[in-house]
Design a protein around this motif. Structure first.
Motif, PDB file in Angstrom:
ATOM      1  N   GLU A  91     -12.397 157.339  -4.216  1.00  0.00           N
ATOM      2  CA  GLU A  91     -11.376 156.302  -4.453  1.00  0.00           C
ATOM      3  C   GLU A  91     -11.216 155.428  -3.215  1.00  0.00           C
ATOM      4  O   GLU A  91     -11.072 154.201  -3.316  1.00  0.00           O
ATOM      5  CB  GLU A  91     -10.044 156.977  -4.802  1.00  0.00           C
ATOM      6  CG  GLU A  91      -8.996 155.994  -5.310  1.00  0.00           C
ATOM      7  CD  GLU A  91      -7.687 156.686  -5.665  1.00  0.00           C
ATOM      8  OE1 GLU A  91      -7.717 157.894  -5.978  1.00  0.00           O
ATOM      9  OE2 GLU A  91      -6.650 156.017  -5.625  1.00  0.00           O
ATOM     10  N   SER A  92     -11.267 156.055  -2.044  1.00  0.00           N
ATOM     11  CA  SER A  92     -11.064 155.276  -0.821  1.00  0.00           C
ATOM     12  C   SER A  92     -12.224 154.321  -0.569  1.00  0.00           C
ATOM     13  O   SER A  92     -12.028 153.158  -0.221  1.00  0.00           O
ATOM     14  CB  SER A  92     -10.879 156.228   0.370  1.00  0.00           C
ATOM     15  OG  SER A  92     -11.962 157.128   0.463  1.00  0.00           O
ATOM     16  N   LEU A  93     -13.460 154.792  -0.756  1.00  0.00           N
ATOM     17  CA  LEU A  93     -14.613 153.899  -0.571  1.00  0.00           C
ATOM     18  C   LEU A  93     -14.669 152.871  -1.694  1.00  0.00           C
ATOM     19  O   LEU A  93     -15.049 151.719  -1.481  1.00  0.00           O
ATOM     20  CB  LEU A  93     -15.909 154.697  -0.507  1.00  0.00           C
ATOM     21  CG  LEU A  93     -17.197 153.875  -0.324  1.00  0.00           C
ATOM     22  CD1 LEU A  93     -17.146 153.066   0.968  1.00  0.00           C
ATOM     23  CD2 LEU A  93     -18.428 154.773  -0.348  1.00  0.00           C
ATOM     24  N   GLY A  94     -14.264 153.295  -2.895  1.00  0.00           N
ATOM     25  CA  GLY A  94     -14.295 152.399  -4.044  1.00  0.00           C
ATOM     26  C   GLY A  94     -13.455 151.148  -3.820  1.00  0.00           C
ATOM     27  O   GLY A  94     -13.815 150.057  -4.272  1.00  0.00           O
ATOM     28  N   LYS A  95     -12.336 151.298  -3.090  1.00  0.00           N
ATOM     29  CA  LYS A  95     -11.476 150.119  -2.832  1.00  0.00           C
ATOM     30  C   LYS A  95     -12.227 149.068  -2.020  1.00  0.00           C
ATOM     31  O   LYS A  95     -12.017 147.865  -2.190  1.00  0.00           O
ATOM     32  CB  LYS A  95     -10.217 150.559  -2.085  1.00  0.00           C
ATOM     33  CG  LYS A  95      -9.147 151.197  -2.968  1.00  0.00           C
ATOM     34  CD  LYS A  95      -7.877 151.460  -2.188  1.00  0.00           C
ATOM     35  CE  LYS A  95      -6.675 151.747  -3.046  1.00  0.00           C
ATOM     36  NZ  LYS A  95      -6.863 152.756  -4.079  1.00  0.00           N
ATOM     37  N   TYR A  96     -13.082 149.512  -1.115  1.00  0.00           N
ATOM     38  CA  TYR A  96     -13.870 148.552  -0.331  1.00  0.00           C
ATOM     39  C   TYR A  96     -14.946 147.922  -1.222  1.00  0.00           C
ATOM     40  O   TYR A  96     -15.140 146.712  -1.204  1.00  0.00           O
ATOM     41  CB  TYR A  96     -14.522 149.236   0.878  1.00  0.00           C
ATOM     42  CG  TYR A  96     -13.550 149.502   1.987  1.00  0.00           C
ATOM     43  CD1 TYR A  96     -12.904 150.730   2.105  1.00  0.00           C
ATOM     44  CD2 TYR A  96     -13.271 148.511   2.929  1.00  0.00           C
ATOM     45  CE1 TYR A  96     -11.998 150.964   3.116  1.00  0.00           C
ATOM     46  CE2 TYR A  96     -12.371 148.740   3.955  1.00  0.00           C
ATOM     47  CZ  TYR A  96     -11.729 149.974   4.045  1.00  0.00           C
ATOM     48  OH  TYR A  96     -10.833 150.194   5.058  1.00  0.00           O
ATOM     49  N   ILE A  97     -15.643 148.761  -1.999  1.00  0.00           N
ATOM     50  CA  ILE A  97     -16.725 148.245  -2.837  1.00  0.00           C
ATOM     51  C   ILE A  97     -16.160 147.253  -3.851  1.00  0.00           C
ATOM     52  O   ILE A  97     -16.755 146.221  -4.139  1.00  0.00           O
ATOM     53  CB  ILE A  97     -17.466 149.400  -3.531  1.00  0.00           C
ATOM     54  CG1 ILE A  97     -18.212 150.229  -2.475  1.00  0.00           C
ATOM     55  CG2 ILE A  97     -18.425 148.892  -4.596  1.00  0.00           C
ATOM     56  CD1 ILE A  97     -18.784 151.530  -3.000  1.00  0.00           C
ATOM     57  N   GLU A  98     -14.989 147.545  -4.382  1.00  0.00           N
ATOM     58  CA  GLU A  98     -14.377 146.648  -5.365  1.00  0.00           C
ATOM     59  C   GLU A  98     -13.632 145.494  -4.689  1.00  0.00           C
ATOM     60  O   GLU A  98     -13.236 144.546  -5.359  1.00  0.00           O
ATOM     61  CB  GLU A  98     -13.412 147.439  -6.250  1.00  0.00           C
ATOM     62  CG  GLU A  98     -14.080 148.504  -7.088  1.00  0.00           C
ATOM     63  CD  GLU A  98     -13.074 149.499  -7.654  1.00  0.00           C
ATOM     64  OE1 GLU A  98     -11.856 149.203  -7.639  1.00  0.00           O
ATOM     65  OE2 GLU A  98     -13.494 150.581  -8.109  1.00  0.00           O
ATOM     66  N   GLU A  99     -13.431 145.597  -3.370  1.00  0.00           N
ATOM     67  CA  GLU A  99     -12.597 144.632  -2.626  1.00  0.00           C
ATOM     68  C   GLU A  99     -11.234 144.494  -3.320  1.00  0.00           C
ATOM     69  O   GLU A  99     -10.715 143.390  -3.509  1.00  0.00           O
ATOM     70  CB  GLU A  99     -13.283 143.271  -2.491  1.00  0.00           C
ATOM     71  CG  GLU A  99     -14.541 143.268  -1.628  1.00  0.00           C
ATOM     72  CD  GLU A  99     -14.295 143.599  -0.153  1.00  0.00           C
ATOM     73  OE1 GLU A  99     -13.135 143.864   0.237  1.00  0.00           O
ATOM     74  OE2 GLU A  99     -15.270 143.614   0.616  1.00  0.00           O
ATOM     75  N   SER A 100     -10.683 145.649  -3.656  1.00  0.00           N
ATOM     76  CA  SER A 100      -9.389 145.657  -4.352  1.00  0.00           C
ATOM     77  C   SER A 100      -8.285 146.219  -3.474  1.00  0.00           C
ATOM     78  O   SER A 100      -7.177 146.480  -3.937  1.00  0.00           O
ATOM     79  CB  SER A 100      -9.507 146.519  -5.629  1.00  0.00           C
ATOM     80  OG  SER A 100      -9.880 147.845  -5.293  1.00  0.00           O
ATOM     81  N   GLY A 101      -8.557 146.401  -2.182  1.00  0.00           N
ATOM     82  CA  GLY A 101      -7.571 147.011  -1.292  1.00  0.00           C
ATOM     83  C   GLY A 101      -6.774 146.002  -0.490  1.00  0.00           C
ATOM     84  O   GLY A 101      -6.223 146.337   0.562  1.00  0.00           O
TER      85      GLY A 101
END
Lengths: 136, 143
Positions: A91-101
């Motif tokens: 979930e933490s890496l996913g926020k970067y990949i999705e640029e949703s953070g």
């Protein structure tokens, strides 16, 4: 209407490469070796995301091409989820990949997807995205 | 229920039953394409290209069919080994055997002869070893 999110098709990539981008800055190096940095923004920009879809069906390849047209026919942007571009990431890496953070970056196609026909009904597709910090 | 042995088998090429075939074999394989994605823990594949190869051994045997002199080993060797300017030929093969009910069980396909070899030694009968690779789909399968 432009500047709308367009979800990427639910196709899991076989390979993914992400870079978070850089900070807009200029460096000055003096003759004595001292470095001065002028930072223009506290946000990073120009992140990149390369996705490879190996040996998918032709229909899946066509859905990626339709998404490319949907994003670029008007100034929209691509969004990813845990069932598409960020599949398999935490979930933490996913926020970067999705640029949703909260980075403010929006994924757009850096260049058209490349489709390679492998055999009847089977294709491989590679996509390259760039995270753009919109000026508005 | 019945078992089958060499006495039931035959090989045909270009629609003609070949004489003095000692053995034949074929092998069919499928190449798979990796379709494993991120998040998978087990390999996933999709079907790729199928391929059929085989070989046979025929005695170099002269005989007459009607009024025509024939030598099946020679005929097949000439499909593989060519002089300058001659193109290689596709050969139709049918490998089969006759079952307990007298029915033919065959696999029929077009193939290129990829290798042909012969050797002559004291105490041995002159024979030709032929290997082939199918081109295109199998035409008939009744095994």
């Amino acid at each position: 209407m432009a500047d709308q999110p367009r979800p990427f098709p639910d196709i899991a990539p076989s390979a993914r490469t992400y870079t978070p981008g850089e900070y807009a800055q200029t460096e000055f190096k003096a003759l004595n070796g001292a470095t001065t940095v002028i930072r223009y923004n506290q946000r990073r920009s120009d992140s990149t995301l390369d996705l490879t879809f190996q040996h998918i069906t032709d229909d899946q390849a066509a859905s990626i091409l339709r998404h490319f047209e949907d994003v670029n026919s008007d100034w929209n942007y691509a969004t990813f989820s845990s069932t598409s571009g960020s599949v398999g990431a935490s979930e933490s890496l996913g926020k970067y990949i999705e640029e949703s953070g909260g980075s403010g970056l929006r994924w757009r196609y850096d260049k058209p997807p490349q489709v390679k026909s492998i055999r009847p009904g089977i294709s491989s597709v590679s996509c390259k995205f760039i995270g753009i910090l919109d000026g508005n | 229920m019945a078992f089958y042995s060499g006495s039931s088998g035959y090989l045909m090429y270009e629609g003609t039953k070949a004489a003095k075939v000692q053995n034949w074999r074929f092998s069919s394989s499928l190449a798979v394409l990796d379709a494993t994605t991120l998040g998978d823990r087990d390999r996933t594949s999709v079907a790729g290209i199928r391929q059929l190869t085989g070989s046979c051994r025929l005695f170099y045997y002269d005989y007459k069919s009607g009024s025509t002199a024939k030598n099946d080993a020679s005929a097949l060797i000439n499909k593989a080994i060519k002089t300058a300017g001659e193109a290689s030929e596709v050969v139709q093969f049918a490998l089969g055997f006759v079952d307990e009910n007298g029915q033919d069980k065959t696999i029929t396909f077009d193939a290129f002869i990829t290798a042909a070899s012969m050797s002559l030694a004291v105490g041995e009968v002159l024979a030709a070893d032929i290997t082939f690779q199918a081109t295109g789909a199998i035409e008939e399968l009744s095994l």
